[in-house]
Design a protein around this motif. Structure first.
Motif, PDB file in Angstrom:
ATOM      1  N   TRP A   4      -3.747  -0.106  14.720  1.00  0.00           N
ATOM      2  CA  TRP A   4      -3.014   0.201  13.484  1.00  0.00           C
ATOM      3  C   TRP A   4      -2.427   1.601  13.584  1.00  0.00           C
ATOM      4  O   TRP A   4      -3.151   2.593  13.564  1.00  0.00           O
ATOM      5  CB  TRP A   4      -3.978   0.096  12.301  1.00  0.00           C
ATOM      6  CG  TRP A   4      -3.393   0.374  10.951  1.00  0.00           C
ATOM      7  CD1 TRP A   4      -2.084   0.504  10.615  1.00  0.00           C
ATOM      8  CD2 TRP A   4      -4.146   0.539   9.737  1.00  0.00           C
ATOM      9  NE1 TRP A   4      -1.956   0.747   9.275  1.00  0.00           N
ATOM     10  CE2 TRP A   4      -3.208   0.769   8.704  1.00  0.00           C
ATOM     11  CE3 TRP A   4      -5.509   0.524   9.421  1.00  0.00           C
ATOM     12  CZ2 TRP A   4      -3.604   0.993   7.387  1.00  0.00           C
ATOM     13  CZ3 TRP A   4      -5.890   0.736   8.117  1.00  0.00           C
ATOM     14  CH2 TRP A   4      -4.949   0.957   7.114  1.00  0.00           C
ATOM     15  N   ARG A   6      -0.407   4.737  12.071  1.00  0.00           N
ATOM     16  CA  ARG A   6      -0.193   5.322  10.754  1.00  0.00           C
ATOM     17  C   ARG A   6       0.674   6.573  10.932  1.00  0.00           C
ATOM     18  O   ARG A   6       1.825   6.454  11.336  1.00  0.00           O
ATOM     19  CB  ARG A   6      -1.538   5.648  10.069  1.00  0.00           C
ATOM     20  CG  ARG A   6      -2.301   4.410   9.604  1.00  0.00           C
ATOM     21  CD  ARG A   6      -3.556   4.167  10.416  1.00  0.00           C
ATOM     22  NE  ARG A   6      -4.601   5.114  10.107  1.00  0.00           N
ATOM     23  CZ  ARG A   6      -5.556   4.943   9.203  1.00  0.00           C
ATOM     24  NH1 ARG A   6      -5.598   3.846   8.461  1.00  0.00           N
ATOM     25  NH2 ARG A   6      -6.498   5.838   9.012  1.00  0.00           N
ATOM     26  N   PHE A  35       2.921  -0.202   9.077  1.00  0.00           N
ATOM     27  CA  PHE A  35       3.432  -0.596   7.770  1.00  0.00           C
ATOM     28  C   PHE A  35       4.541   0.346   7.314  1.00  0.00           C
ATOM     29  O   PHE A  35       4.360   1.563   7.275  1.00  0.00           O
ATOM     30  CB  PHE A  35       2.310  -0.586   6.733  1.00  0.00           C
ATOM     31  CG  PHE A  35       1.261  -1.634   6.973  1.00  0.00           C
ATOM     32  CD1 PHE A  35       1.561  -2.981   6.862  1.00  0.00           C
ATOM     33  CD2 PHE A  35      -0.035  -1.264   7.323  1.00  0.00           C
ATOM     34  CE1 PHE A  35       0.597  -3.953   7.090  1.00  0.00           C
ATOM     35  CE2 PHE A  35      -1.003  -2.218   7.554  1.00  0.00           C
ATOM     36  CZ  PHE A  35      -0.696  -3.572   7.437  1.00  0.00           C
ATOM     37  N   SER A  37       6.041   1.244   4.172  1.00  0.00           N
ATOM     38  CA  SER A  37       5.698   1.094   2.756  1.00  0.00           C
ATOM     39  C   SER A  37       6.505   2.077   1.917  1.00  0.00           C
ATOM     40  O   SER A  37       5.961   3.035   1.354  1.00  0.00           O
ATOM     41  CB  SER A  37       4.199   1.315   2.552  1.00  0.00           C
ATOM     42  OG  SER A  37       3.445   0.407   3.312  1.00  0.00           O
ATOM     43  N   VAL A  75       5.902  -3.923   9.676  1.00  0.00           N
ATOM     44  CA  VAL A  75       5.694  -4.806   8.529  1.00  0.00           C
ATOM     45  C   VAL A  75       6.058  -4.078   7.239  1.00  0.00           C
ATOM     46  O   VAL A  75       5.521  -2.999   6.948  1.00  0.00           O
ATOM     47  CB  VAL A  75       4.228  -5.278   8.463  1.00  0.00           C
ATOM     48  CG1 VAL A  75       4.018  -6.200   7.268  1.00  0.00           C
ATOM     49  CG2 VAL A  75       3.837  -5.969   9.764  1.00  0.00           C
ATOM     50  N   ASN A  76       6.952  -4.657   6.469  1.00  0.00           N
ATOM     51  CA  ASN A  76       7.354  -4.074   5.187  1.00  0.00           C
ATOM     52  C   ASN A  76       6.427  -4.569   4.076  1.00  0.00           C
ATOM     53  O   ASN A  76       6.373  -5.774   3.793  1.00  0.00           O
ATOM     54  CB  ASN A  76       8.797  -4.455   4.867  1.00  0.00           C
ATOM     55  CG  ASN A  76       9.801  -3.749   5.754  1.00  0.00           C
ATOM     56  OD1 ASN A  76      10.151  -2.601   5.527  1.00  0.00           O
ATOM     57  ND2 ASN A  76      10.265  -4.445   6.781  1.00  0.00           N
ATOM     58  N   VAL A  77       5.694  -3.637   3.491  1.00  0.00           N
ATOM     59  CA  VAL A  77       4.864  -3.939   2.320  1.00  0.00           C
ATOM     60  C   VAL A  77       5.046  -2.801   1.324  1.00  0.00           C
ATOM     61  O   VAL A  77       5.437  -1.700   1.697  1.00  0.00           O
ATOM     62  CB  VAL A  77       3.371  -4.104   2.688  1.00  0.00           C
ATOM     63  CG1 VAL A  77       3.164  -5.284   3.616  1.00  0.00           C
ATOM     64  CG2 VAL A  77       2.820  -2.835   3.306  1.00  0.00           C
ATOM     65  N   GLN A  83      -1.197  -3.328   2.056  1.00  0.00           N
ATOM     66  CA  GLN A  83      -1.652  -3.104   3.424  1.00  0.00           C
ATOM     67  C   GLN A  83      -3.043  -3.706   3.638  1.00  0.00           C
ATOM     68  O   GLN A  83      -3.307  -4.370   4.648  1.00  0.00           O
ATOM     69  CB  GLN A  83      -1.670  -1.610   3.744  1.00  0.00           C
ATOM     70  CG  GLN A  83      -0.304  -0.956   3.799  1.00  0.00           C
ATOM     71  CD  GLN A  83      -0.389   0.526   4.126  1.00  0.00           C
ATOM     72  OE1 GLN A  83      -1.423   1.029   4.560  1.00  0.00           O
ATOM     73  NE2 GLN A  83       0.712   1.242   3.910  1.00  0.00           N
ATOM     74  N   TYR A  86      -2.856  -7.503   3.716  1.00  0.00           N
ATOM     75  CA  TYR A  86      -2.238  -7.982   4.955  1.00  0.00           C
ATOM     76  C   TYR A  86      -3.240  -7.910   6.109  1.00  0.00           C
ATOM     77  O   TYR A  86      -3.359  -8.863   6.893  1.00  0.00           O
ATOM     78  CB  TYR A  86      -1.004  -7.141   5.272  1.00  0.00           C
ATOM     79  CG  TYR A  86      -0.243  -7.623   6.486  1.00  0.00           C
ATOM     80  CD1 TYR A  86       0.839  -8.494   6.356  1.00  0.00           C
ATOM     81  CD2 TYR A  86      -0.595  -7.205   7.769  1.00  0.00           C
ATOM     82  CE1 TYR A  86       1.540  -8.938   7.464  1.00  0.00           C
ATOM     83  CE2 TYR A  86       0.096  -7.645   8.891  1.00  0.00           C
ATOM     84  CZ  TYR A  86       1.166  -8.510   8.727  1.00  0.00           C
ATOM     85  OH  TYR A  86       1.854  -8.951   9.830  1.00  0.00           O
TER      86      TYR A  86
END
Length: 459
Positions: A4, A6, A35, A37, A75-77, A83, A86
């Protein structure tokens, strides 16, 4: 195992990535996620130029990881909650037993991570945003230093005694190119090259040609005398440990040469470490509380007209106005000018530093909660090792000292292009004599504002 990404969009000196590769032996493509976001970022006052800068680096990292058999999904959240949902669904669908990531110091990010752990998901975290692990540099009472200078001494001692865990660059056996695709020149952050260009050209050039003059030129806004690394450090796309390693390679004695010109640049890197350690120990800073609690009840003035004049660069003080124009037009502001405009807002206009902090974050490409909060509280005299409240920058004197010929002022205030040097720092006499009608009078008188600020802070 799932990786992941960040605030660490890099393959260079990334401990989570190296652990992930070391502990994955399967031949199928490895899975990573980042993500995007934007609604969440905007809630945290991130600027559109910083968001664009991060999205460019995310796209580049997709290509960069391909030779390592890692498929990075962007990934668009909308939110941290999305998050969490998902990741939970992905772990259930793909059978991931562990998520690997680098830690983040901010409060909301830590709350999100705790929520993931509470779901029963194993979250393995590493530290990638500082040179010395946070919490290692403590005073004799095993507490965080409250003053920068002793922190710096202890930090240097730690580095000299223990070194630091720079992991280097990953080496791929693939023949695929690691150079990312050229990004669109229409990007709003296109003026800032991708980090690969910075590591290859910008940083070596700074060490070779500029750092020896950094101490003398760092405060002159008309000169490009700084390294320009702040956006890359704030976004986590460059490693601070790599930066220090590169500096030591160029200047092997830098850790003991505290009186050298080059050390003044290292000093700024240590300030960054100081503020991140401070936020690590004092999570209430993430909630915009004054470090010095006695200032928590200050009755700040809330004057919308004055705040708007400051934001737009219409205070009548040319250096302040030019600095705000630079911020609004470019998404960046020279560090000396950040101190000048912050002092002006909090001590000339007596407006809450939190409004300035928020405005900076909403405009800066290098917006970073720890550094931005630390800088604003320093200027407002509410923070840790802050400027004493009775130290009030005179914007005219600052202008005369750091932009004596008005080069910077004229760049961002072209309406003052024909004003003589002797008047450029405070042209109000020309306004009074009707010799200048395209500039505005000062919103406050410096001497009166200073006296009001002294009385205000005493109370």
């Amino acid at each position: 195992m799932l990786l992941w990404f960040r605030n660490d969009l890099r393959s260079h000196d990334n401990p989570a990535l190296q652990y992930f590769l070391k502990n994955n032996t399967c031949n199928t493509p490895l899975k990573a996620v980042f993500f995007i976001s934007e609604p969440q970022w905007l809630l945290h006052d991130w600027s559109t130029i910083k968001i664009d800068f991060i999205k460019r680096h995310a796209a580049a990292l997709v290509e960069e990881l391909a030779p390592f058999n890692i498929k990075l999904d962007l990934v668009n959240v909308d939110s941290f909650g999305d998050q969490i949902a998902y990741l939970r669904a992905l772990c259930e669908q793909e059978g991931f037993q562990e998520i690997v990531a680098n830690s983040e110091v901010e409060f909301n990010e830590q709350q999100r991570d705790n929520a993931i752990v509470n779901l029963g998901i194993k979250l393995t975290l590493f530290e990638a945003d500082v040179i010395v692990p946070k919490g290692k540099v403590l005073n004799l009472s095993h507490q965080m230093y409250k003053v920068f200078t002793p922190f710096k001494r202890a930090w240097l001692t730690y580095v000299k005694q223990h070194g630091f865990d720079y992991l280097g660059k990953l080496q791929s056996t693939s023949q695929a190119s690691l150079s990312p695709t050229v990004q669109s020149p229409d990007s709003i952050s296109a003026h800032w090259p991708l980090v690969h260009e910075v590591e290859k050209h910008v940083l070596p050039l700074f060490f070779a040609e500029k750092i020896s003059d950094y101490h003398d030129q760092r405060d002159i806004p008309s000169i490009k005398g700084t390294s320009g690394l702040s956006p890359y450090l704030a976004a986590g796309v460059i490693s601070p440990r790599y930066v220090l390693m590169s500096l030591i390679n160029a200047y092997p004695d830098i850790l003991i040469a505290s009186d050298s010109e080059e050390f003044s640049w290292l000093n700024e890197i240590i300030w960054r470490e100081f503020y991140r350690n401070l936020m690590f120990h004092e999570q209430r800073l993430c909630k915009h509380q004054c470090f010095n609690e006695k200032y928590q009840a200050v009755a700040w003035h809330y004057n919308d007209a004055l705040f708007d004049a400051w934001c737009q660069g219409k205070t009548g003080y040319p250096l302040v106005d030019a600095a705000m124009r630079q911020l609004n037009q470019t998404g960046w502001m020279h560090n000396r000018l950040r101190m000048v405009v912050a002092s002006f807002l909090t001590k000339h206009l007596l407006i809450d530093w939190r409004l300035g902090e928020k405005y900076f974050m909403s405009r800066l490409i290098d917006g970073d909660l720890a550094s931005n909060n630390g800088g604003w509280q320093w200027a407002a005299s509410t923070g840790c090792d802050a400027q004493p409240y009775f130290r009030i920058f005179n914007p005219i004197r600052q202008s005369e000292r750091f932009d004596p010929k008005g080069y910077f002022i004229r760049k961002y205030l072209p309406e003052l292009a024909s004003v003589p040097d002797k008047n450029i720092h405070f042209p109000h006499t020309l306004i009074e004599k009707n010799k200048l009608n395209i500039y505005w009078p000062p919103v406050v008188d410096h001497k009166e504002a200073r006296l009001k600020a002294l009385a205000f802070y005493k109370v």
